[in-house]
Design a protein around this motif. Structure first.
Motif, PDB file in Angstrom:
ATOM      1  N   LYS A  46      52.539  11.627  48.034  1.00 14.15           N
ATOM      2  CA  LYS A  46      51.330  11.523  48.413  1.00 14.15           C
ATOM      3  C   LYS A  46      51.092   9.953  48.300  1.00 14.15           C
ATOM      4  N   GLU A  96      50.153  11.993  36.224  1.00 10.01           N
ATOM      5  CA  GLU A  96      50.428  11.071  37.148  1.00 10.01           C
ATOM      6  C   GLU A  96      51.796  11.641  37.749  1.00 10.01           C
ATOM      7  N   ASP A 118      46.184   5.999  29.128  1.00 12.72           N
ATOM      8  CA  ASP A 118      47.251   5.936  30.112  1.00 12.72           C
ATOM      9  C   ASP A 118      48.375   6.861  29.673  1.00 12.72           C
ATOM     10  N   GLU A 175      51.391  14.350  39.989  1.00 12.07           N
ATOM     11  CA  GLU A 175      50.843  14.021  41.038  1.00 12.07           C
ATOM     12  C   GLU A 175      49.471  14.471  41.231  1.00 12.07           C
ATOM     13  N   TYR A 176      48.770  14.640  40.347  1.00 10.49           N
ATOM     14  CA  TYR A 176      47.462  15.238  40.266  1.00 10.49           C
ATOM     15  C   TYR A 176      46.621  14.041  41.013  1.00 10.49           C
ATOM     16  N   PRO A 177      45.556  14.455  41.814  1.00  8.40           N
ATOM     17  CA  PRO A 177      44.525  13.709  42.258  1.00  8.40           C
ATOM     18  C   PRO A 177      43.859  12.751  41.246  1.00  8.40           C
ATOM     19  N   GLY A 178      43.475  11.434  41.669  1.00 10.58           N
ATOM     20  CA  GLY A 178      42.756  10.661  40.743  1.00 10.58           C
ATOM     21  C   GLY A 178      41.646  11.427  40.151  1.00 10.58           C
ATOM     22  N   TYR A 221      51.007   4.479  42.870  1.00  5.46           N
ATOM     23  CA  TYR A 221      51.219   4.502  41.641  1.00  5.46           C
ATOM     24  C   TYR A 221      52.726   3.833  41.393  1.00  5.46           C
ATOM     25  N   PHE A 281      49.431   9.993  31.972  1.00  2.00           N
ATOM     26  CA  PHE A 281      50.841   9.703  32.634  1.00  2.00           C
ATOM     27  C   PHE A 281      51.364  11.257  32.956  1.00  2.00           C
ATOM     28  N   ALA A 282      51.142  12.209  31.941  1.00  2.00           N
ATOM     29  CA  ALA A 282      51.708  13.576  32.117  1.00  2.00           C
ATOM     30  C   ALA A 282      51.125  14.202  33.756  1.00  2.00           C
ATOM     31  N   PHE A 308      60.703  10.392  41.267  1.00  2.00           N
ATOM     32  CA  PHE A 308      59.583   9.855  40.826  1.00  2.00           C
ATOM     33  C   PHE A 308      59.795   8.801  39.817  1.00  2.00           C
ATOM     34  N   VAL A 356      57.924  15.157  30.292  1.00  2.00           N
ATOM     35  CA  VAL A 356      56.803  15.547  30.954  1.00  2.00           C
ATOM     36  C   VAL A 356      56.777  16.352  32.268  1.00  2.00           C
ATOM     37  N   LYS A 381      53.685  -3.759  37.106  1.00  2.00           N
ATOM     38  CA  LYS A 381      53.152  -3.717  35.810  1.00  2.00           C
ATOM     39  C   LYS A 381      54.615  -3.891  35.064  1.00  2.00           C
ATOM     40  N   ILE A 400      42.414  13.508  37.369  1.00  2.00           N
ATOM     41  CA  ILE A 400      42.847  12.819  36.284  1.00  2.00           C
ATOM     42  C   ILE A 400      41.598  12.176  35.534  1.00  2.00           C
ATOM     43  N   ARG A 425      48.651   8.306  47.143  1.00  2.00           N
ATOM     44  CA  ARG A 425      48.259   7.838  45.643  1.00  2.00           C
ATOM     45  C   ARG A 425      49.497   7.460  44.977  1.00  2.00           C
ATOM     46  N   THR A 426      50.396   8.418  45.100  1.00  2.00           N
ATOM     47  CA  THR A 426      51.761   8.449  44.295  1.00  2.00           C
ATOM     48  C   THR A 426      52.442   6.946  44.574  1.00  2.00           C
TER      49      THR A 426
END
Lengths: 228, 295
Positions: free
Chosen positions: B2, A105, A98, A108-111, B8, A102-103, B215, B209, B15, A114, B4-5
């Motif tokens: 997105k 995420e 994780d 916003e890279y696709p799963g 997240y 994280f970097a 975000f 990062v 969490k 990742i 997906r985001t």
């Protein structure tokens, strides 16, 4: 290419951290920044990823000044620079996987990407079997490898390392150096601040020595000190 | 952004609540207590208003006509009163009806009334209702000016005292609610600031990062939102059951206390609490992390 043009950094409390520094670092170089504590090594690194702003002078990365960047562009800059610290800066409540993911995420890279890339990078830094461990379950060297994995997962052009071996025993430190050297050979510019004379002397890379904020030596294949 | 985001963000928010379990419990309890108090006071004010309006609506002015005024003139008088400004209704109670009422009231002591010998000594009178209770005094004054009317009665002092008390209750209630809302915002902001402070390192690494401000913000924003909503939700459940069981206890037993029993009114209070709690939580978290987001 990274270029410092007459860069000075004076902190609010009037401490001069860098004084009129001008250096040029070519793409793909491996550079050691040495000097005693307070010489300005960390400031040098912090200026590069915009944790700090220079008081005077220009900093260019790839011919572009990073002095006045919009917030958005600072994010973009940081995504193209990997940073590693002495204290690893891992999130202790997440697994190694994780922490590294994280970097991506954040960007916003696709799963799918990742899930593919994180194991690859963990393999490369030698942590393939430790993906599900928490940082606290790892040794210092392994934690630093995880931090390096996070720093390089996006394939940055520049990797900054602020005393990455400072907390490690010599043997483990050497393992980290081999990893950094490996990353450098793949084309990443590596700038590393360090106190470790033996490492500097063994690696024989370009060396920039700072003393009280000024560049006092800049040598190809340099050694830590001429007396040594 | 997105999809997906967004997923997240939600995942991170929940969490984080799990990770900072006790802090979350503290924040939820804070909101719950504040929302509970605000809700109770809101219902109190609503009920007081409700009772007040009911009492106000019941205020009547009774105007007695001189006994010897002929019926035709009395009917003319009725028209005249109806034409006065601010009148809601005028009811003429003729003396015959008054006598009937008297008979009804005295029941078996009718003999006493028999002593009247068939005469009706009662006056005609008007029952006048004002459209707004504040006008009662003025209307009473105007009625007293009419020469054929010899007496006007409306419990002047009681009405004035009632208005005074109502004014105070409304004012104090509103002030208390505002004070409580202020205290709640402060407490939530402090609680969230503590969680943000505890996770300063995480924020630093996020920035390192290359995470953008939003975000970083979104998970905290959602966390605050849900903490607020959970707390307010808890308060709503307690108030809901508490209030309706109170209604069951009070309504049959204390007849002079008429509480608002319209569920819609109660729901309106509750959903406002819920939205307010969630909003206060979200805003509190945004305020708290502003300081930590400087580059």
């Amino acid at each position: 290419m990274i270029q410092f043009v007459n860069v000075s950094k004076i902190y609010n409390n009037k401490v001069v951290a860098l004084r009129d520094v001008s250096v040029k670092i070519e793409k793909g170089e491996f550079v050691f920044l040495i000097g005693s504590s307070g010489a300005g090594k960390s400031t040098f690194i912090r200026l590069l990823f915009k944790e700090e702003e220079p008081s005077r002078g220009q900093i260019l990365i790839g011919n572009r000044s990073i002095n006045r960047l919009k917030k958005k562009d600072i994010c973009v800059l940081r995504r193209n620079i990997g940073v590693v610290f002495q204290d690893y800066s891992l999130l202790n409540d997440r697994t190694v996987y994780d922490n590294v993911a994280f970097a991506l995420e954040v960007m916003e890279y696709p799963g799918k990407v990742i899930r593919q890339r994180v194991p690859e990078v963990l393999e490369m830094v030698g942590l393939a079997g430790k993906a599900d461990c928490l940082p606290t379950q790892l040794s210092g060297g392994e934690q630093q490898r995880a931090a390096i994995a996070r720093a390089i997962i996006n394939g940055p052009q520049i990797l900054l390392a602020d005393e990455p071996t400072g907390n490690l025993d010599p043997e483990t430190a050497w393992g980290i150096m081999e990893l950094l050297n490996d990353i450098n050979r793949r084309g990443t510019t590596v700038i590393m601040a360090t106190h470790a004379a033996d490492i500097v002397n063994k690696m024989r890379k370009r060396l920039i020595a700072l003393d009280r904020g000024e560049v006092v030596r800049d040598e190809e294949r340099g050694v830590y000190s001429h007396e040594a | 952004m997105k999809l997906r985001t967004i997923g997240y963000y939600f995942k991170q928010a929940f969490k984080s609540m799990r990770r900072n379990f006790w802090m979350s419990v503290a924040a939820i309890s804070t909101v719950a207590i504040a929302a509970f108090l605000v809700g109770i006071f809101a219902l109190l004010v609503i009920n007081v208003n409700f009772m007040a309006t009911k009492l106000e609506r019941d205020i009547e002015v009774v105007a007695f006509v001189e006994v010897d005024v002929p019926r035709a003139e009395v009917l003319e008088l009725e028209k005249q009163i109806k034409a006065l400004p601010g009148i809601a209704s005028v009811t003429l109670v003729p003396k015959e009806k008054g006598l009937e009422q008297m008979y009804a009231r005295y029941g078996r002591d009718r003999d006493l009334l028999g002593a009247l010998g068939g005469d009706n000594p009662l006056p005609d009178y008007f029952v006048v209702k004002a459209r707004e209770p504040e006008r009662v005094g003025r209307i009473a004054g105007q009625l007293a000016q009419i020469p054929q009317i010899y007496k006007v009665d409306y419990g002047q002092q009681e009405v004035e005292r009632l208005f005074q008390v109502l004014g105070w209750v409304r004012w104090v209630g509103s002030a208390l609610i505002m004070l409580l809302v202020g205290a709640a915002v402060f407490l939530i902001a402090t609680t969230v600031r503590l969680t943000v402070f505890a996770r300063q390192r995480e924020l630093q690494i996020m920035k390192l990062v290359g995470a953008g401000d939003w975000f970083i913000r979104w998970p905290f924003f959602l966390e605050g939102f849900f903490l607020g909503a959970f707390g307010a939700g808890l308060a709503c459940v307690i108030i809901y059951f508490g209030y309706f069981s109170l209604l069951e206890q009070v309504s049959p037993n204390i007849s002079f206390l008429t509480l608002v029993d319209d569920p819609v009114v109660v729901y309106q209070v509750l959903w406002r609490l819920l939205v307010g709690g969630a909003g206060v939580g979200a805003i509190g978290s945004i305020i708290s992390m502003r300081r930590f987001l400087k580059v």
